[in-house]
Design an enzyme around this catalytic site. Sequence first.
Site, PDB file in Angstrom:
ATOM      1  N   TRP A 163      -1.877   3.410 -10.073  1.00  0.00           N
ATOM      2  CA  TRP A 163      -3.070   3.308  -9.210  1.00  0.00           C
ATOM      3  C   TRP A 163      -2.740   3.686  -7.784  1.00  0.00           C
ATOM      4  CZ3 TRP A 163      -6.720   3.803 -12.292  1.00  0.00           C
ATOM      5  CH2 TRP A 163      -6.763   3.142 -13.516  1.00  0.00           C
ATOM      6  N   ASP A 164      -1.566   3.283  -7.324  1.00  0.00           N
ATOM      7  CA  ASP A 164      -1.130   3.705  -5.990  1.00  0.00           C
ATOM      8  C   ASP A 164      -1.042   5.225  -5.894  1.00  0.00           C
ATOM      9  OD1 ASP A 164      -0.829   1.264  -4.683  1.00  0.00           O
ATOM     10  OD2 ASP A 164       1.258   1.009  -5.290  1.00  0.00           O
ATOM     11  N   LEU A 165      -0.442   5.820  -6.906  1.00  0.00           N
ATOM     12  CA  LEU A 165      -0.227   7.271  -6.866  1.00  0.00           C
ATOM     13  C   LEU A 165      -1.548   8.032  -6.898  1.00  0.00           C
ATOM     14  CD1 LEU A 165       2.822   7.432  -9.272  1.00  0.00           C
ATOM     15  CD2 LEU A 165       2.855   7.960  -6.819  1.00  0.00           C
TER      16      LEU A 165
END
Lengths: 403, 403
Positions: A163-165
Amino acid sequence: MYELLKGLRVVEGSAFVAAPTCGLYLAQMGAEVIRFDNIGGGPDFRRWPLHENGASLYWEGLNKGKKSVAVDLGRPEGREIAQRLAAAPGEDGGLFVTNFPVEGFLSYEKLQALRHDLICVRVMGWADGSQGMDYTINAALGLPQMTGPVGDERPVNHVLAAWDLLTGAYCAFALVSALLARMRGQGGREIRAPLSDIGAATMANLGFAAETWLNGQQRPRMGNDVFGAFGRDFTTKDGEKLMLLAITPKQWSKALEALGIGSEVAGLEAEIGVSFADEGLRFTHRDRLYPLFERAFARKTAAELAPAFDAGGVTWGAYQPLEAALEDRRLFKDNPLFEAIQHPSGLTYPAPGAMGTIPQDRRGPVRPAPRLGEHTDEVLAEVLGLGSGEIARLHDAGVVAQA
Amino acid sequence: MYELLKGLRVVEGSAFVAAPTCGLYLAQMGAEVIRFDNIGGGPDFRRWPLHENGASLYWEGLNKGKKSVAVDLGRPEGREIAQRLAAAPGEDGGLFVTNFPVEGFLSYEKLQALRHDLICVRVMGWADGSQGMDYTINAALGLPQMTGPVGDERPVNHVLAAWDLLTGAYCAFALVSALLARMRGQGGREIRAPLSDIGAATMANLGFAAETWLNGQQRPRMGNDVFGAFGRDFTTKDGEKLMLLAITPKQWSKALEALGIGSEVAGLEAEIGVSFADEGLRFTHRDRLYPLFERAFARKTAAELAPAFDAGGVTWGAYQPLEAALEDRRLFKDNPLFEAIQHPSGLTYPAPGAMGTIPQDRRGPVRPAPRLGEHTDEVLAEVLGLGSGEIARLHDAGVVAQA
């Protein structure tokens, strides 16, 4: 490094993964990206993995090709410097990437008072401003319960902060899109990218949510089986694990041919009365199909299967540990994305430039991360127009620091 | 839908996840995105999950807000139409997103002959052009061996196609960046985004690769433990699983306070002779810390812990199945990203617009995916300038189809 974004000046006030990757992608496409950090480093400056000298291999991976300003963000004068940097002047400036809170000294309202057409892209946890990080958002979306071996009820977290990426790359897209809009007279704006919204929207975009609305419950855990098609890991005669995938009819027929099990599978089709040209039927009847594949894999070694699969155009891959991947010429060893450079840790090891490749353009050199505060004086002079006396005073007062 | 990219005309010839999400993000920011597909649908048109009427909830999730042209890509005349669409005229046209092979009728060379300054963003499997999909690339990067419960040696695939998603968002970024460069006189270009390069670069950007170069082997499997800090799932008195995370010193002190285990942890610090203000030491000594946390979680129900955690600003999250997430007002139920719309399947269910939020701008309506070929005639007339006689002839010859 490429030069698509040459001339852009982006300021980054960020930590962890999402916002720093946004700045990284921009820098590797040619933008000047200036990070500001607290003197001594932000909350991610010592994140593992660490070199034995204490340097973070994580931080120096995520901040390649950026400039660094070190400033005391706990003091009003330091905060004002950060604000003025975020709202930097210039037609291609006023571009700010951050994960600082919506309210506070880097709120859009406060920054817009310094530059009316500011573009601010803000990574958030939950959309309502409450604390959320990749792993907690992921837990809330049901994926850890869908992941891992059948029969094991424990939730399985992902290791890659997906999700960060996704959020980082989406923010880079949002920033350039907002710049295009500003160039066309739409003015500036804030774009908020909460992990919770990126997660919920993606679960809907991929059909997970609609499926659950229709069925009343989420997709069950199914180990390594690829949902709705044919794919799984299989074990070779010599105990290697290979991932085999057949989504399209062509992928399916090539896999059967390379494994030499076409007639057995045809027999099964006749018995059940279906055609496995339909990917869904391959999935529905996978428990009947698996033994045929398991036996075929068990008859040969990985070294025998690999060339047959490649020659036959099969979609497959070996499971290998990262240390083997580093020796894989296609991934790391001979990959033109990578160049061995010296990093702020003092270590020299290969690092990648831009993740995309432009065949027409020359890849410029891969640039290392800065030392913390390496560009403090240069940026204060060039971006904020401070004179050397003023810069010296800020140093004496401990408001800024130079590496 | 927002209007940052209003006026852009993007053509998409794509299947699966990465390239379609690229087009989706562009469409939801206001670009006109025109998909062309084979008559009857491309290789992903019937991908699961399916409605009982055969419609793909996956396809209609990934293609929201796009236009659809149906054309016979097996015939030279159909291929020529696809080429002409990809190289569509106009200052804000000539923007093509695809996962078709590098060579073949949609090669950059062939398209550039139709439009010299074409921008083409191309999703690939392996950078050398060989077959690779998210799951096979992921297997090659070592992550499945790092994922899942300790003591289980089996590789664990991710359920979320993280490499596809990252690639899709990165391609959207690359496309608008290339447009900016073209507006500034740099001309057009092809940008290739192979999953293998996106994967390798990301493993390096996050420090996984450097760590392995230094240590000679990859990070071991560690279940749900967050690497290098303090984080894991814990079980409450009533058997619920909660994810707790403490990366920063503030997150750590708030967690201790909310759980009421500050003095026990201080005792452990004194015994070992360390300060757990250092995230790395929390990780190193996590096996000593876990029992204190396990006991504290086991003393209270999830309903008791949740408000205490929220009031204390703890970074935590409940593991919940997707059906519970759909009832979660922050994720789906009251999320302003979502709007209940009717989809091509005939079903009405909530769907999200743009994943980012612009507080200053009004969110336009969420637009559904097209029916296959819904815009064939409109696009042939408006984009390629074909007359009604010519369009009728193409229909009669079976080269194109209208929904």
